[in-house]
Motif scaffolding. Structure first.
Motif, PDB file in Angstrom:
ATOM      1  N   VAL A   1      21.019  -4.496 -41.475  1.00  0.00           N
ATOM      2  CA  VAL A   1      21.682  -3.188 -41.530  1.00  0.00           C
ATOM      3  C   VAL A   1      21.182  -2.425 -42.749  1.00  0.00           C
ATOM      4  O   VAL A   1      20.835  -1.249 -42.661  1.00  0.00           O
ATOM      5  CB  VAL A   1      23.221  -3.333 -41.568  1.00  0.00           C
ATOM      6  CG1 VAL A   1      23.883  -2.000 -41.910  1.00  0.00           C
ATOM      7  CG2 VAL A   1      23.751  -3.857 -40.244  1.00  0.00           C
ATOM      8  N   GLY A   2      21.117  -3.091 -43.887  1.00  0.00           N
ATOM      9  CA  GLY A   2      20.646  -2.452 -45.111  1.00  0.00           C
ATOM     10  C   GLY A   2      19.202  -2.011 -45.020  1.00  0.00           C
ATOM     11  O   GLY A   2      18.831  -0.939 -45.519  1.00  0.00           O
ATOM     12  N   GLN A   3      18.369  -2.799 -44.369  1.00  0.00           N
ATOM     13  CA  GLN A   3      16.950  -2.460 -44.254  1.00  0.00           C
ATOM     14  C   GLN A   3      16.712  -1.300 -43.294  1.00  0.00           C
ATOM     15  O   GLN A   3      15.762  -0.547 -43.460  1.00  0.00           O
ATOM     16  CB  GLN A   3      16.162  -3.676 -43.776  1.00  0.00           C
ATOM     17  CG  GLN A   3      16.085  -4.787 -44.790  1.00  0.00           C
ATOM     18  CD  GLN A   3      15.507  -6.071 -44.209  1.00  0.00           C
ATOM     19  OE1 GLN A   3      15.208  -6.170 -43.025  1.00  0.00           O
ATOM     20  NE2 GLN A   3      15.369  -7.079 -45.062  1.00  0.00           N
ATOM     21  N   MET A   4      17.572  -1.154 -42.304  1.00  0.00           N
ATOM     22  CA  MET A   4      17.364  -0.134 -41.285  1.00  0.00           C
ATOM     23  C   MET A   4      18.071   1.181 -41.605  1.00  0.00           C
ATOM     24  O   MET A   4      17.883   2.160 -40.898  1.00  0.00           O
ATOM     25  CB  MET A   4      17.853  -0.648 -39.933  1.00  0.00           C
ATOM     26  CG  MET A   4      17.074  -1.858 -39.451  1.00  0.00           C
ATOM     27  SD  MET A   4      17.716  -2.507 -37.917  1.00  0.00           S
ATOM     28  CE  MET A   4      17.298  -1.193 -36.798  1.00  0.00           C
ATOM     29  N   LYS A   5      18.880   1.192 -42.657  1.00  0.00           N
ATOM     30  CA  LYS A   5      19.673   2.366 -42.992  1.00  0.00           C
ATOM     31  C   LYS A   5      18.773   3.563 -43.261  1.00  0.00           C
ATOM     32  O   LYS A   5      17.800   3.481 -43.984  1.00  0.00           O
ATOM     33  CB  LYS A   5      20.527   2.070 -44.218  1.00  0.00           C
ATOM     34  CG  LYS A   5      21.489   3.160 -44.577  1.00  0.00           C
ATOM     35  CD  LYS A   5      22.333   2.752 -45.747  1.00  0.00           C
ATOM     36  CE  LYS A   5      21.635   2.942 -47.048  1.00  0.00           C
ATOM     37  NZ  LYS A   5      21.587   4.279 -47.548  1.00  0.00           N
ATOM     38  N   GLU A   6      19.133   4.684 -42.669  1.00  0.00           N
ATOM     39  CA  GLU A   6      18.399   5.920 -42.875  1.00  0.00           C
ATOM     40  C   GLU A   6      19.284   6.885 -43.642  1.00  0.00           C
ATOM     41  O   GLU A   6      20.503   6.862 -43.494  1.00  0.00           O
ATOM     42  CB  GLU A   6      17.993   6.530 -41.530  1.00  0.00           C
ATOM     43  CG  GLU A   6      17.014   5.666 -40.767  1.00  0.00           C
ATOM     44  CD  GLU A   6      16.602   6.277 -39.444  1.00  0.00           C
ATOM     45  OE1 GLU A   6      16.856   7.482 -39.234  1.00  0.00           O
ATOM     46  OE2 GLU A   6      16.017   5.556 -38.638  1.00  0.00           O
ATOM     47  N   PRO A   7      18.694   7.778 -44.435  1.00  0.00           N
ATOM     48  CA  PRO A   7      19.507   8.736 -45.186  1.00  0.00           C
ATOM     49  C   PRO A   7      20.195   9.732 -44.248  1.00  0.00           C
ATOM     50  O   PRO A   7      19.698  10.030 -43.170  1.00  0.00           O
ATOM     51  CB  PRO A   7      18.507   9.444 -46.090  1.00  0.00           C
ATOM     52  CG  PRO A   7      17.174   9.191 -45.507  1.00  0.00           C
ATOM     53  CD  PRO A   7      17.278   7.920 -44.698  1.00  0.00           C
ATOM     54  N   TYR A   8      21.352  10.228 -44.683  1.00  0.00           N
ATOM     55  CA  TYR A   8      22.040  11.253 -43.921  1.00  0.00           C
ATOM     56  C   TYR A   8      21.350  12.593 -44.153  1.00  0.00           C
ATOM     57  O   TYR A   8      20.599  12.761 -45.101  1.00  0.00           O
ATOM     58  CB  TYR A   8      23.510  11.319 -44.360  1.00  0.00           C
ATOM     59  CG  TYR A   8      24.266  10.065 -44.028  1.00  0.00           C
ATOM     60  CD1 TYR A   8      24.694   9.827 -42.721  1.00  0.00           C
ATOM     61  CD2 TYR A   8      24.518   9.106 -45.001  1.00  0.00           C
ATOM     62  CE1 TYR A   8      25.367   8.645 -42.410  1.00  0.00           C
ATOM     63  CE2 TYR A   8      25.190   7.940 -44.685  1.00  0.00           C
ATOM     64  CZ  TYR A   8      25.619   7.717 -43.395  1.00  0.00           C
ATOM     65  OH  TYR A   8      26.274   6.572 -43.085  1.00  0.00           O
TER      66      TYR A   8
END
Length: 101
Positions: free
Chosen positions: A90-97
């Motif tokens: 989840v942390g690796q795939m997180k994209e900025p808002y």
């Protein structure tokens, strides 16, 4: 670690496991679960809900949904990855808002 965090970890893994059983038994498809999770995430990241939230607060709200989305992508016949592995993903795939620079 906070006991509430451990309880949430257990709850998330229980829901992920139930989702896998529902897919294996043909009650739902993984696509149907994915659509439901995406709708949940969209409602939580919409302007009405998250307008005044910081990016870290939005990440906190969306973390369980995203973890369940990743767990849903696993083959129902395969073993479920551990919570820590899913959390890392989840942390690796997180994209900025959109409002982050």
């Amino acid at each position: 670690m906070n006991v509430a965090n451990l309880q949430l970890e257990g709850l998330l893994m229980a829901v992920a496991s139930i989702n896998h059983v529902l897919v294996r038994k043909g009650v739902l498809t993984s696509q149907e679960i994915d659509i439901a999770l995406r709708k949940a995430e969209a409602s939580e990241t919409g302007e009405e809900r998250s307008g005044g939230m910081s990016a870290s607060s939005r990440d906190a709200v969306n973390f369980p949904i995203r973890l369940l989305e990743l767990a849903n992508q696993c083959q129902p016949e395969a073993d479920m990855p551990s919570f820590s592995k899913l959390a890392r993903l989840v942390g690796q795939m997180k994209e900025p808002y959109n409002d982050q620079v």
